[in-house]
Design a protein around this motif. Structure first.
Motif, PDB file in Angstrom:
ATOM      1  N   GLY A  79      -2.690  -1.698  -6.543  1.00  0.00           N
ATOM      2  CA  GLY A  79      -2.904  -0.882  -5.355  1.00  0.00           C
ATOM      3  C   GLY A  79      -3.673  -1.640  -4.288  1.00  0.00           C
ATOM      4  N   ASN A  80      -4.669  -2.415  -4.709  1.00  0.00           N
ATOM      5  CA  ASN A  80      -5.431  -3.211  -3.756  1.00  0.00           C
ATOM      6  C   ASN A  80      -4.596  -4.346  -3.171  1.00  0.00           C
ATOM      7  N   GLU A  81      -3.694  -4.905  -3.969  1.00  0.00           N
ATOM      8  CA  GLU A  81      -2.798  -5.936  -3.454  1.00  0.00           C
ATOM      9  C   GLU A  81      -1.887  -5.368  -2.373  1.00  0.00           C
ATOM     10  N   VAL A  82      -1.370  -4.173  -2.609  1.00  0.00           N
ATOM     11  CA  VAL A  82      -0.541  -3.509  -1.601  1.00  0.00           C
ATOM     12  C   VAL A  82      -1.354  -3.288  -0.327  1.00  0.00           C
ATOM     13  N   ALA A  83      -2.616  -2.895  -0.490  1.00  0.00           N
ATOM     14  CA  ALA A  83      -3.474  -2.671   0.677  1.00  0.00           C
ATOM     15  C   ALA A  83      -3.636  -3.943   1.502  1.00  0.00           C
ATOM     16  N   LEU A  84      -3.815  -5.074   0.843  1.00  0.00           N
ATOM     17  CA  LEU A  84      -3.988  -6.329   1.564  1.00  0.00           C
ATOM     18  C   LEU A  84      -2.691  -6.745   2.261  1.00  0.00           C
ATOM     19  N   ILE A  85      -1.563  -6.485   1.598  1.00  0.00           N
ATOM     20  CA  ILE A  85      -0.263  -6.822   2.208  1.00  0.00           C
ATOM     21  C   ILE A  85      -0.023  -5.977   3.454  1.00  0.00           C
ATOM     22  N   THR A  86      -0.238  -4.673   3.334  1.00  0.00           N
ATOM     23  CA  THR A  86       0.015  -3.796   4.487  1.00  0.00           C
ATOM     24  C   THR A  86      -0.953  -4.079   5.630  1.00  0.00           C
ATOM     25  N   GLY A 125       0.313  -4.828   9.369  1.00  0.00           N
ATOM     26  CA  GLY A 125       0.042  -3.771  10.325  1.00  0.00           C
ATOM     27  C   GLY A 125       0.590  -2.423   9.897  1.00  0.00           C
ATOM     28  N   LEU A 126       0.671  -2.201   8.581  1.00  0.00           N
ATOM     29  CA  LEU A 126       1.204  -0.949   8.037  1.00  0.00           C
ATOM     30  C   LEU A 126       0.110  -0.179   7.313  1.00  0.00           C
ATOM     31  N   ASP A 127       0.451   1.034   6.882  1.00  0.00           N
ATOM     32  CA  ASP A 127      -0.502   1.912   6.206  1.00  0.00           C
ATOM     33  C   ASP A 127      -0.195   1.926   4.710  1.00  0.00           C
ATOM     34  N   ALA A 128      -1.119   1.411   3.901  1.00  0.00           N
ATOM     35  CA  ALA A 128      -0.889   1.318   2.451  1.00  0.00           C
ATOM     36  C   ALA A 128      -0.650   2.684   1.825  1.00  0.00           C
ATOM     37  N   ARG A 129      -1.430   3.682   2.213  1.00  0.00           N
ATOM     38  CA  ARG A 129      -1.272   5.000   1.613  1.00  0.00           C
ATOM     39  C   ARG A 129       0.079   5.612   1.956  1.00  0.00           C
ATOM     40  N   GLU A 130       0.547   5.383   3.174  1.00  0.00           N
ATOM     41  CA  GLU A 130       1.875   5.884   3.528  1.00  0.00           C
ATOM     42  C   GLU A 130       2.940   5.233   2.650  1.00  0.00           C
ATOM     43  N   ALA A 148     -10.226 -10.710 -10.472  1.00  0.00           N
ATOM     44  CA  ALA A 148     -10.737 -11.465  -9.324  1.00  0.00           C
ATOM     45  C   ALA A 148     -10.459 -10.720  -8.018  1.00  0.00           C
ATOM     46  N   LEU A 149      -9.256 -10.140  -7.898  1.00  0.00           N
ATOM     47  CA  LEU A 149      -8.911  -9.397  -6.688  1.00  0.00           C
ATOM     48  C   LEU A 149      -9.807  -8.174  -6.528  1.00  0.00           C
ATOM     49  N   ASN A 150      -9.976  -7.412  -7.609  1.00  0.00           N
ATOM     50  CA  ASN A 150     -10.793  -6.207  -7.528  1.00  0.00           C
ATOM     51  C   ASN A 150     -12.253  -6.525  -7.206  1.00  0.00           C
ATOM     52  N   GLU A 151     -12.749  -7.629  -7.743  1.00  0.00           N
ATOM     53  CA  GLU A 151     -14.126  -8.029  -7.456  1.00  0.00           C
ATOM     54  C   GLU A 151     -14.308  -8.452  -6.004  1.00  0.00           C
ATOM     55  N   SER A 152     -13.224  -8.875  -5.366  1.00  0.00           N
ATOM     56  CA  SER A 152     -13.333  -9.350  -3.983  1.00  0.00           C
ATOM     57  C   SER A 152     -13.371  -8.217  -2.967  1.00  0.00           C
ATOM     58  N   MET A 153     -12.983  -6.998  -3.353  1.00  0.00           N
ATOM     59  CA  MET A 153     -12.803  -5.926  -2.374  1.00  0.00           C
ATOM     60  C   MET A 153     -14.093  -5.509  -1.651  1.00  0.00           C
ATOM     61  N   LEU A 193      -9.241   1.379   3.862  1.00  0.00           N
ATOM     62  CA  LEU A 193      -8.622   0.328   3.062  1.00  0.00           C
ATOM     63  C   LEU A 193      -7.115   0.367   3.239  1.00  0.00           C
ATOM     64  N   GLY A 194      -6.521  -0.796   3.493  1.00  0.00           N
ATOM     65  CA  GLY A 194      -5.078  -0.878   3.573  1.00  0.00           C
ATOM     66  C   GLY A 194      -4.505  -0.321   4.854  1.00  0.00           C
TER      67      GLY A 194
END
Length: 434
Positions: free
Chosen positions: A225-232, A236-241, A292-297, A431-432
């Protein structure tokens, strides 16, 4: 109350009365068992003996208080060489060494050495602490084996969630792995009176791994889920959407929303699993990458807040910031600070901003103050701050006047709503979301 009867007359001894031990003790007491607690921290032992808990966990304090008064629950700081109850459950902490990734098993070793003189060939010793695979056989067994030629040892992991531990202890399936058939059978019978379903596995090691893979899988799906947030965010998109649309009516594994991953288990157990297979020349790459990704948030959030302040013409060094939500999660409600996002965010912000004030719906002010942050209520917290960061999703945010609080802020009045708990009309960074 301190024990006034022989230790062996209790039904069970719970070794270590931290979160795992005290919730298990409460569950056992609720079924009518008598429990002897062994806790080496004198202050904690004294408070528990009087039925006093510093723990926000529904139903637990009520059980401890009532059974301490009746004599069904007692606490000792020294078991000496007195004969112990027929069942002993080890619930001590197994943290990661400070500043590293190596498990610290010193508490488990010390607890096992302390209880060894009080057992005999009929005593069932259950390891409940989360451990690297092979620990029950490689550490606990040799210590007990010096006392008893064929000790009865089982590994039965704790898998509850903070905020509803007592209910889950009385309902979730219990994993049981025995060193021998007899140990597995007795452990199954013991937990069979606590919960309806017991799941036997073939070995101590299988049971140890069950706990680790459960928590690592949870860390992994949160990480996606956090990876999707970083991608969006980049697109310029909304991760939750994107996630909500992907999940709606689609019969596949549910995508998890982005957010922080905290607590004592999810932040630690990936390292325990990696340690388990390091000697076999294997690195669990997906698991370590997710951790590692989750710790970086938290730091990423801090960087975004400071960057946004600069963009709005406010030097962060002159800014006041509110951090709200110190407990690692808001739902179910807990006061647990272990592995919470503030642990990585607070050191990043300190020295970079003028002042940080703190608020939490559950965590006592004294514990926030102990972190070097002035504790405030939400009204005072929002008043005059330049940025506010909401770190968990406590339901209390649903009852606040968000617009009124934001109106109290100083320019540029940035709000980072990491869990999207405020109304959509609130202009907040999330986030995201770009």
């Amino acid at each position: 109350m301190p024990s006034t009867k022989p230790y062996e007359d209790y039904d069970v001894c719970v070794v270590g009365l931290g979160y795992v031990g005290v919730t298990l003790a409460a569950a056992l007491l609720s079924t009518g068992r008598s429990v002897l607690g062994y806790e080496i921290n004198p202050k904690a032992a004294d408070e528990l003996a009087r039925g006093v808990l510093d723990l926000a966990e529904p139903g637990v304090e009520e059980q401890i208080k009532a059974k301490a008064a009746s004599g069904a629950f007692a606490v000792t700081t020294d078991i000496g060489e007195r004969k112990l109850p027929p069942v002993v459950v080890i619930c001590v902490g197994t943290p990661i060494e400070a500043g590293g990734t190596t498990p610290d098993l010193s508490h488990l070793r010390a607890a096992t050495e302390a209880l060894a003189p009080g057992i005999d060939e009929t005593t069932l010793v259950i390891v409940r602490s989360t451990v690297p695979v092979g620990t029950s056989r490689g550490l606990v067994l040799p210590i007990l084996d010096r006392r008893i030629p064929e000790p009865l040892i089982a590994y039965c992991p704790e898998r509850t969630i903070q905020g509803q531990a007592l209910a889950e202890l009385l309902s979730l399936p219990q994993i049981v792995g025995g060193l021998s058939d007899e140990a597995g059978k007795r452990a199954g019978e013991f937990f069979g009176t606590l919960t309806e379903q017991v799941v036997p596995v073939a070995s101590l090691e299988s049971a140890e791994l069950v706990k680790l893979v459960c928590n690592c899988h949870t860390d992994l799906i949160y990480g996606f889920g956090n990876e999707v947030a970083l991608i969006t965010e980049k697109l310029g998109l909304d991760a939750r959407e994107v996630i909500d649309a992907a999940n709606l009516g689609y019969p596949r594994p549910t995508l998890h929303k982005p957010g922080f991953v905290g607590g004592s288990c999810l932040t630690k157990d990936p390292y325990l699993l990696a340690h388990s297979v390091a000697a076999y020349d294997h690195t669990p790459q997906v698991i370590t990458a997710a951790r590692a990704l989750n710790e970086s948030m938290p730091r990423r959030v801090g960087e975004r807040v400071l960057g946004a302040l600069w963009e709005q013409g406010r030097d962060p060094a002159e800014a006041r910031i509110l951090i709200s939500g110190f407990a690692y999660k808001g739902r179910p409600e807990t006061d647990d600070l272990r592995g919470a996002p503030y642990e990585r965010l607070l050191p990043f912000l300190k020295g970079r901003v003028k002042e940080i004030v703190g608020h939490d719906f559950v965590v006592p002010d004294a514990r926030i103050e102990a972190l070097g942050v002035r504790a405030v209520d939400l009204t005072e917290g929002f008043t005059g701050v330049h940025a506010a960061v909401l770190l968990n999703d406590h339901p209390g945010y649903g009852d606040i006047d968000a617009a009124g609080l934001v109106a109290r802020m100083a320019d540029p009045a940035l709000v980072y709503d990491t869990w999207r708990v405020l109304p959509p009309s609130t202009k907040a960074m999330r986030l995201g979301r770009a």
